[in-house]
Design an enzyme around this catalytic site. Structure first.
Site, PDB file in Angstrom:
ATOM      1  N   SER A 125       0.817  -1.215   0.000  1.00 27.09           N
ATOM      2  CA  SER A 125       0.000   0.000   0.000  1.00 27.09           C
ATOM      3  C   SER A 125       0.849   1.262   0.000  1.00 27.09           C
ATOM      4  O   SER A 125       0.346   2.337  -0.297  1.00 27.09           O
ATOM      5  CB  SER A 125      -0.915   0.024   1.228  1.00 27.09           C
ATOM      6  OG  SER A 125      -1.833  -1.036   1.178  1.00 27.09           O
ATOM      7  N   HIS A 148       0.547  -1.430  -7.366  1.00 32.45           N
ATOM      8  CA  HIS A 148      -0.441  -1.279  -6.296  1.00 32.45           C
ATOM      9  C   HIS A 148      -1.849  -1.195  -6.868  1.00 32.45           C
ATOM     10  O   HIS A 148      -2.180  -0.272  -7.603  1.00 32.45           O
ATOM     11  CB  HIS A 148      -0.127  -0.018  -5.484  1.00 32.45           C
ATOM     12  CG  HIS A 148      -1.116   0.242  -4.390  1.00 32.45           C
ATOM     13  ND1 HIS A 148      -1.685   1.478  -4.170  1.00 32.45           N
ATOM     14  CD2 HIS A 148      -1.659  -0.589  -3.465  1.00 32.45           C
ATOM     15  CE1 HIS A 148      -2.518   1.403  -3.152  1.00 32.45           C
ATOM     16  NE2 HIS A 148      -2.527   0.162  -2.711  1.00 32.45           N
ATOM     17  N   GLU A 160      -1.390   1.651  -9.586  1.00 26.67           N
ATOM     18  CA  GLU A 160      -0.210   2.517  -9.506  1.00 26.67           C
ATOM     19  C   GLU A 160       1.014   1.664  -9.816  1.00 26.67           C
ATOM     20  O   GLU A 160       1.298   0.711  -9.089  1.00 26.67           O
ATOM     21  CB  GLU A 160      -0.085   3.137  -8.116  1.00 26.67           C
ATOM     22  CG  GLU A 160      -1.207   4.102  -7.776  1.00 26.67           C
ATOM     23  CD  GLU A 160      -1.173   4.587  -6.345  1.00 26.67           C
ATOM     24  OE1 GLU A 160      -1.415   5.777  -6.120  1.00 26.67           O
ATOM     25  OE2 GLU A 160      -0.917   3.769  -5.432  1.00 26.67           O
ATOM     26  N   ASN A 201      -3.102   6.826  -1.581  1.00 28.82           N
ATOM     27  CA  ASN A 201      -3.131   6.851  -0.123  1.00 28.82           C
ATOM     28  C   ASN A 201      -2.609   8.161   0.461  1.00 28.82           C
ATOM     29  O   ASN A 201      -3.086   8.614   1.502  1.00 28.82           O
ATOM     30  CB  ASN A 201      -2.338   5.667   0.435  1.00 28.82           C
ATOM     31  CG  ASN A 201      -3.083   4.363   0.240  1.00 28.82           C
ATOM     32  OD1 ASN A 201      -4.298   4.350   0.082  1.00 28.82           O
ATOM     33  ND2 ASN A 201      -2.366   3.259   0.232  1.00 28.82           N
TER      34      ASN A 201
END
Length: 250
Positions: A125, A148, A160, A201
């Site tokens: 993550s 990701h 990603e 994130n």
């Protein structure tokens, strides 16, 4: 490893993320090997892929996938508890718990098993990709990259691709095209030591800090903050109410 040479995808770990990754690549026509730590874990992953809320059978029911295509995808996926089962894979995508030392150790073990040309991709993550691949061989570091996905993988279109200075242009291009072949919209991200989180994130964390500040200052309630984001930005959920995530469903 060129994009055209990739035939077999290895998934290091099943569960919510690994199972979703396996499913989208099997549906895209790749042979997939899922390796997990126990027969029980594998049974749960197989159930999610075949019968789960976002599984192949439900995809047929929703008109997203043909019956024959779903059946063919199921047949392309094999399951194992042995790490050596990943040896034939052309790319191995990791989906194990978000523990840096665990990832480093397992990738080091895998480095001695996988074929020299295989690409390693971490689905972390947000750990620095160079940190995750710290203990693999220097030759492997050229083919160690981040990939990701967002949960649930079968629904969310984001991927990603997190590249490092050690990656070759060929590896970067191959991984990007693989993600696109699985139906993903790719955002390219430069690996940045000393940070956690990539685009998704980090932006969400910054927004959450501001949302929490609004609530703590008495400007609006949690409910009204969530309502504004859901109705104003078409988010599936807000910051404070029930939301999806690892181990959860939207």
């Amino acid at each position: 490893m060129k994009f055209e040479d990739v035939r077999t995808i290895g998934c290091l770990g099943g569960g919510v993320m690994g199972g979703g990754i396996a499913q989208v690549f099997a549906a895209a026509g790749y042979d997939v090997i899922v390796r997990d730590i126990s027969d029980e874990a594998i049974a749960k992953t197989r159930h999610a892929i075949e019968d789960g809320k976002w599984g192949l059978k439900r995809a047929v029911e929703r008109g997203k996938l043909g019956f024959d295509d779903a059946l063919a995808a199921m047949r392309r996926i094999s399951y194992s508890t042995g790490l050596a089962s990943l040896a034939p894979a052309d790319i191995i995508i990791e989906a194990i718990p978000e523990n840096l030392e665990l990832k480093q150790r397992v990738f080091q073990e895998l480095d001695a098993i996988a074929k020299p040309t295989a690409i390693f991709a971490a689905n972390t993550s947000g750990f620095c990709i160079q940190d995750v691949g710290r203990d693999v061989s220097e030759a492997r570091k050229e083919r160690f990259i981040g990939m990701h996905f967002s949960n649930p993988v079968t629904v969310m279109r984001m991927c990603e691709v997190v590249w490092t200075p050690q990656n070759s242009e060929e590896v970067i291009a191959t991984v990007r095209r693989l993600a696109e072949a699985a139906g993903k919209e790719v955002s390219m991200v430069r690996d940045t030591p000393g940070t956690y989180g990539f685009i998704l994130n980090r932006v969400f964390a910054a927004a959450y800090r501001e949302a929490r500040a609004i609530v703590e200052a008495g400007i609006a309630t949690k409910e009204d903050v969530d309502k504004a984001m859901i109705t104003g930005r078409n988010w599936p959920s807000g910051f404070f109410g029930g939301r999806g995530g690892i181990g959860k469903e939207w």
